[in-house]
Design an enzyme around this catalytic site. Structure first.
Site, PDB file in Angstrom:
ATOM      1  N   CYS A   1       0.822  -1.217   0.000  1.00  0.00           N
ATOM      2  CA  CYS A   1       0.000   0.000   0.000  1.00  0.00           C
ATOM      3  C   CYS A   1       0.852   1.262   0.000  1.00  0.00           C
ATOM      4  O   CYS A   1       0.343   2.359  -0.179  1.00  0.00           O
ATOM      5  CB  CYS A   1      -0.904   0.025   1.213  1.00  0.00           C
ATOM      6  SG  CYS A   1      -1.971  -1.399   1.314  1.00  0.00           S
TER       7      CYS A   1
ATOM      8  N   ASP B   1       2.488   2.452   2.671  1.00  0.00           N
ATOM      9  CA  ASP B   1       2.689   3.065   3.992  1.00  0.00           C
ATOM     10  C   ASP B   1       2.880   1.976   5.037  1.00  0.00           C
ATOM     11  O   ASP B   1       2.099   1.036   5.091  1.00  0.00           O
ATOM     12  CB  ASP B   1       1.453   3.835   4.492  1.00  0.00           C
ATOM     13  CG  ASP B   1       0.805   4.696   3.449  1.00  0.00           C
ATOM     14  OD1 ASP B   1       1.267   5.808   3.257  1.00  0.00           O
ATOM     15  OD2 ASP B   1      -0.202   4.237   2.859  1.00  0.00           O
TER      16      ASP B   1
ATOM     17  N   CYS C   1       4.470   8.418   2.433  1.00  0.00           N
ATOM     18  CA  CYS C   1       4.502   9.744   1.825  1.00  0.00           C
ATOM     19  C   CYS C   1       4.638  10.824   2.904  1.00  0.00           C
ATOM     20  O   CYS C   1       4.692  10.533   4.099  1.00  0.00           O
ATOM     21  CB  CYS C   1       3.250   9.954   0.999  1.00  0.00           C
ATOM     22  SG  CYS C   1       1.738   9.730   1.915  1.00  0.00           S
TER      23      CYS C   1
ATOM     24  N   CYS D   1      -3.738   8.181   6.082  1.00  0.00           N
ATOM     25  CA  CYS D   1      -2.462   8.222   6.807  1.00  0.00           C
ATOM     26  C   CYS D   1      -2.707   8.457   8.293  1.00  0.00           C
ATOM     27  O   CYS D   1      -2.016   7.895   9.146  1.00  0.00           O
ATOM     28  CB  CYS D   1      -1.566   9.346   6.279  1.00  0.00           C
ATOM     29  SG  CYS D   1      -1.002   9.082   4.601  1.00  0.00           S
TER      30      CYS D   1
END
Ligand SMILES: Cc1ncc(COP(=O)(O)O)c(C=O)c1O
Lengths: 395, 142
Positions: B33, B35, B58, B102
């Site tokens: 994914c 992350d 990110c 996130c």
């Protein structure tokens, strides 16, 4: 202002000064409608377009009558695929062969056409992004109406053996469409020698303006119109011509053809230094694309254990512009379809960065960027919970 | 695209690093994914004395982890378990819609580390009684 390093020339390029100068005349001086042939102002515009058509035709070894101006690469790709598909409806041919690494202007058009019964074969590529000619031959059936394969890939820069593909297409009596948007000005295009029937072009990748491009359509190729309306472009593409854009496109092509060999040689040498610099300074990197059959401006690596968007943000702080195949930069859920097609795992694909150098790039720029990248990757790796391949490939 | 606070936490992340002999460790997300967050807790007297994080992801993933660690540092475990992704987003002055996941990951990472602590010590943390560690294979990206 501190120095900027624009290394995203595959996204677009700076419009060249000579191109702008040429274009400006067509706003307030030579602004006539080229269809208005009964007075001087209109005729001047028509002449400008005719002249531009000749320049573009010569650049790819085509006849002027085979060049049509469009609003860019995306329109040309749409036109080639939809135009050929619609011209073949109810004629027993409904099959298109393309590749898994095409631009979305091709892939999404194929998906759209599938709603109308078109069948598409998406050819695989190897780890360098090369198609397999045997697989291409095997995919051709009596229903195949079109093969659409890009000359050079926008993300990884891989250049396909177009001439051999052209020979196969010709042998089987199937039309060949080539998306040459990235190849223009970087690779020699000869539509006769390479047996190309349709070719997509765009101006803004080689120092021309955005929103203008062209399509080569070989004489005799059956293709429906995409844009219907007036009789412009010999009845094949309606709409009052963007004369200033057409003139700008032609000027960019003219400049590109003038110092073609020297330009390609210079970029190739810089590119090789760039690739070596990254390989020699940063551990655990993978070069994406073909080592030699690649665009002279393309440097695309995956930096293991780190993610692309973070790299881009840190590069931007140093005035460096690049792009990434990470999902986080596209707003989609998956990383680049091109990188996945070359067999990269998702984790590694997320850590890819594409630099595309340009006319203005210097050796000093490259040394600076390599050193900056080294620092950025070290810093992000220190922060990353993934420390090795075992962490990375763990399901 | 990002707020000042996100950029600040991205550029100067707080509490970054790993921890030896942590009392609780939690990791969520997977490379597929794009992350992964790992959170380490040092807990004394039911209080989070120290916290560290490591993140692959990110800019907003790094900023969310950094902010989450700031929000729970010095707090009791019962306060920390109530950390929501919304609180992380608010403290960051907002996240673009596609990046809100996130903050969810940051909340999950904290819960996962607290759960690890509860498991190791046999303590029951209110709110984590029915906590199910996320199986990586079940994670659907974003
Ligand atoms: C390979 C390729 N095809 C098509 C396009 C689309 O061209 P345009 O931006 O002119 O529509 C691009 C540009 O991104 C490209 O790189």
């Amino acid at each position: 202002m501190s120095k900027k390093f624009y290394l995203d020339n595959a996204a677009t390029t700076r419009v060249k000064k000579e191109v702008i100068d040429e274009m400006l005349k067509y706003f307030d001086e030579k602004y006539g409608n080229p269809s208005s042939q009964l007075y001087e102002l209109g005729r001047r515009s028509k002449e400008a377009i005719d002249n531009a058509r000749k320049i573009v035709a010569d650049f790819i070894n085509a006849d002027e009558k085979e060049i049509y101006f469009t609003a860019g690469g995306s329109e040309s790709d749409n036109w080639a695929l939809k135009g050929v598909a619609f011209a073949n409806f109810n004629k027993g041919k409904n099959h298109i062969i393309t590749t898994k690494i095409e631009h979305h202007a091709v892939l999404h058009t194929c998906e759209y056409l599938e709603k109308f019964g078109v069948k598409t074969t998406y050819l695989d590529v190897d780890k360098y992004g090369m198609i397999d000619l045997e697989q291409l031959k095997e995919a051709i059936t009596p229903e195949t109406m079109l093969i659409s394969i890009m000359f050079a890939n926008n993300e990884i820069g891989t250049i396909q053996p177009i001439e051999q593909i052209g020979e196969i297409a010709k042998e089987h009596g199937v039309l060949l469409h080539v998306d040459a948007v990235q190849a223009m000005g970087a690779v020699k295009i000869d539509v006769k020698k390479q047996h190309i029937d349709l070719l997509s072009m765009s101006a803004h990748k080689l120092g021309g303006p955005k929103g203008i491009g062209g399509m080569f359509i070989r004489k005799g190729v059956k293709i429906d119109n995409l844009i219907h309306g007036g009789g412009q472009e010999r009845g094949k593409r309606a709409g009052t011509e963007g004369v200033q854009n057409i003139v700008g496109f032609a000027k960019a092509v003219e400049l590109a053809s003038k110092d073609f060999d020297a330009h390609v040689k210079k970029l190739t040498s810089l590119r090789n230094k760039f690739i070596e610099g990254i390989k020699n300074n940063i551990p655990d990197v993978i070069l994406n694309g073909h080592p030699t059959m690649r665009l002279p401006n393309n440097v695309n690596f995956s930096y293991k254990y780190v993610e692309g968007e973070s790299i881009l943000l840190l590069l931007d702080m140093d005035g460096i512009s690049a792009s990434s195949g990470s999902a986080c930069t596209s707003g989609s859920l998956d990383p680049s379809h091109v990188l996945l097609a070359t067999g990269l795992d998702h984790g590694t694909a997320h850590g890819s960065i594409r630099f595309t150098i340009g006319e203005e790039t210097t050796e000093e720029d490259i040394s600076f960027v390599v050193q900056t990248m080294k620092g950025i990757v070290e810093r992000l790796r220190m922060m990353s919970p993934i420390k090795n391949d075992e962490d990375l490939y763990k399901k | 695209m990002y707020t000042e606070a996100v950029m600040d936490h991205f550029r100067n992340p707080r509490n970054v690093g790993s921890m030896e002999n942590a009392d609780g460790v939690g990791q969520v997300g997977n490379p597929k994914c794009g992350d992964i967050m790992k959170i380490y807790l040092k807990i004394n007297d039911e209080t989070i004395e120290d916290v560290k994080f490591e993140t692959f992801g990110c800019g907003s993933a790094i900023a969310s982890s950094s902010m989450a660690t700031e929000l729970i540092k010095g707090k009791s475990i019962n306060e920390a378990v109530e950390l929501t992704n919304k609180a992380v987003v608010e403290a960051l002055g907002g996240l673009p819609p596609v990046k809100v996941h996130c903050s969810v990951l940051a909340e999950q990472a904290v819960k996962s580390a607290l759960f690890d602590y509860a498991q190791k010590t046999g303590k029951v943390i209110k709110g984590l009684e029915n906590y199910e560690p996320i199986d990586d294979d079940d994670i659907h990206c974003h």
